[in-house]
Scaffold this active site. Structure first.
Site, PDB file in Angstrom:
ATOM      1  N   HIS A  69       0.330  -6.501  -8.323  1.00  0.00           N
ATOM      2  CA  HIS A  69       0.063  -7.792  -8.970  1.00  0.00           C
ATOM      3  C   HIS A  69       1.196  -8.232  -9.889  1.00  0.00           C
ATOM      4  O   HIS A  69       1.234  -9.381 -10.330  1.00  0.00           O
ATOM      5  CB  HIS A  69      -1.273  -7.738  -9.734  1.00  0.00           C
ATOM      6  CG  HIS A  69      -1.201  -7.109 -11.090  1.00  0.00           C
ATOM      7  ND1 HIS A  69      -1.512  -5.793 -11.327  1.00  0.00           N
ATOM      8  CD2 HIS A  69      -0.854  -7.628 -12.295  1.00  0.00           C
ATOM      9  CE1 HIS A  69      -1.364  -5.530 -12.613  1.00  0.00           C
ATOM     10  NE2 HIS A  69      -0.966  -6.621 -13.227  1.00  0.00           N
ATOM     11  N   ASP A 116      -3.752  -1.874  -5.669  1.00  0.00           N
ATOM     12  CA  ASP A 116      -2.732  -2.486  -6.524  1.00  0.00           C
ATOM     13  C   ASP A 116      -1.557  -1.526  -6.706  1.00  0.00           C
ATOM     14  O   ASP A 116      -1.416  -0.867  -7.730  1.00  0.00           O
ATOM     15  CB  ASP A 116      -3.358  -2.850  -7.871  1.00  0.00           C
ATOM     16  CG  ASP A 116      -2.472  -3.743  -8.719  1.00  0.00           C
ATOM     17  OD1 ASP A 116      -1.459  -4.250  -8.191  1.00  0.00           O
ATOM     18  OD2 ASP A 116      -2.791  -3.936  -9.906  1.00  0.00           O
ATOM     19  N   SER A 221       1.033  -3.139 -17.317  1.00  0.00           N
ATOM     20  CA  SER A 221       0.767  -3.058 -15.875  1.00  0.00           C
ATOM     21  C   SER A 221       1.948  -2.463 -15.132  1.00  0.00           C
ATOM     22  O   SER A 221       3.111  -2.757 -15.432  1.00  0.00           O
ATOM     23  CB  SER A 221       0.470  -4.446 -15.318  1.00  0.00           C
ATOM     24  OG  SER A 221      -0.734  -4.958 -15.812  1.00  0.00           O
TER      25      SER A 221
END
Length: 278
Positions: A69, A116, A221
């Site tokens: 992402h 992800d 992230s």
């Protein structure tokens, strides 16, 4: 004499304070400089500067693993910086790379962030040093941590929900959260899949800090989640706000993707460079 309206306002302020303290973020601690030499910063051009947007980690001499992402299918001017501790200070240890190619897992689901995981092929191999080294990751058949096991992570992500960012790398020691509870309807529900694990740390009462929750946040992230020095997860997502008690951080389980990782990294860099990006 205090009016009823004033009492209600004071009560509301007190309630908000309680919520912010129980749902807030305890931002870990600054890591010892270059003690995590596998850490990578993915950065985008912003004027004449580069801005950190996501983390990653070095898994081979020309490869960085991160979250799907974090990336589009094209590099779009993004850079990868290794050997970094401070985002702003010049450091002789820093190595900056162009992105030759991005490999987002083809089954990544942007609706719930399932699968992800992504791999970045750098434009050249890194130069090994005390500040830049690859980290091992768990492969299929390995043992993942279970509920209440301590894991650790690091990043340059936000230290609160106002978006405040640290300049130096921070690290965080947290605990794996029950997958059964994480998939409960008052947590993540059906969004939580078998390819994910949850982790956070709640300070037990009485807590020495007014903020009771330790968690990853925006900008972390793509960073690694480690168990006994081996990467077992990739920082993926969580609640709309960081640090919510019923929204622990979600991490992609790396060992579920061994075949895809091996097949992707088996591609020759020269051949990949000659192919158009998809």
């Amino acid at each position: 004499m205090v009016s009823g309206k004033e009492v209600l306002v004071a009560a509301a302020v007190f309630a908000v304070a309680l919520i912010s303290h129980s749902e807030g973020i305890m931002g870990g601690r600054e890591a010892v400089a270059h003690s995590r030499p596998y850490m990578a910063s993915i950065q985008v051009p912003e004027g004449n500067r580069l801005k950190h947007i996501c983390g990653g980690f070095v898994v081979a001499d020309q490869w960085v693993m991160t979250a799907a992402h974090c990336l589009p299918n094209e590099p779009d001017g993004r850079k990868v910086v290794l050997g970094m501790h401070s985002l702003s200070q010049p450091e002789a240890t820093k190595q900056t790379f162009d992105i030759l190619r991005i490999y987002n897992n083809p089954t990544f689901n942007p609706l719930n962030y399932d699968n992800d995981i992504a791999l970045i092929l750098l434009d050249r191999p890194f130069v090994p040093s005390e500040a830049v080294k690859a980290v091992p990751f768990l492969r299929a058949g390995g043992t993942n941590p279970t509920t209440d096991d301590e894991v650790d992570t690091a990043g340059w992500g936000a230290s609160n929900n106002l978006g405040s960012r640290p300049d130096a790398l921070k690290e965080l020691f947290i605990d794996v959260y029950s997958p059964g509870l994480c998939g409960n309807s008052n947590h993540f529900g059906s969004k939580f899949t078998q390819n994910m694990m949850c982790a956070h740390r709640v300070c037990p009462k009485p807590c020495p800090s007014r903020i009771r929750k330790e968690d990853t946040c925006d900008g972390d992230s793509g960073g690694p989640l480690l168990f006994n020095g081996v990467v077992v997860g990739i920082t993926s997502n969580g609640g709309r706000k960081c640090g919510q008690l019923r929204k622990p951080g979600i991490y992609t389980i790396v060992s579920h993707y061994t075949d895809w990782i091996d097949a992707t990294m088996a591609q020759q860099p020269a051949a990949a460079a000659a192919e158009p990006s998809s």
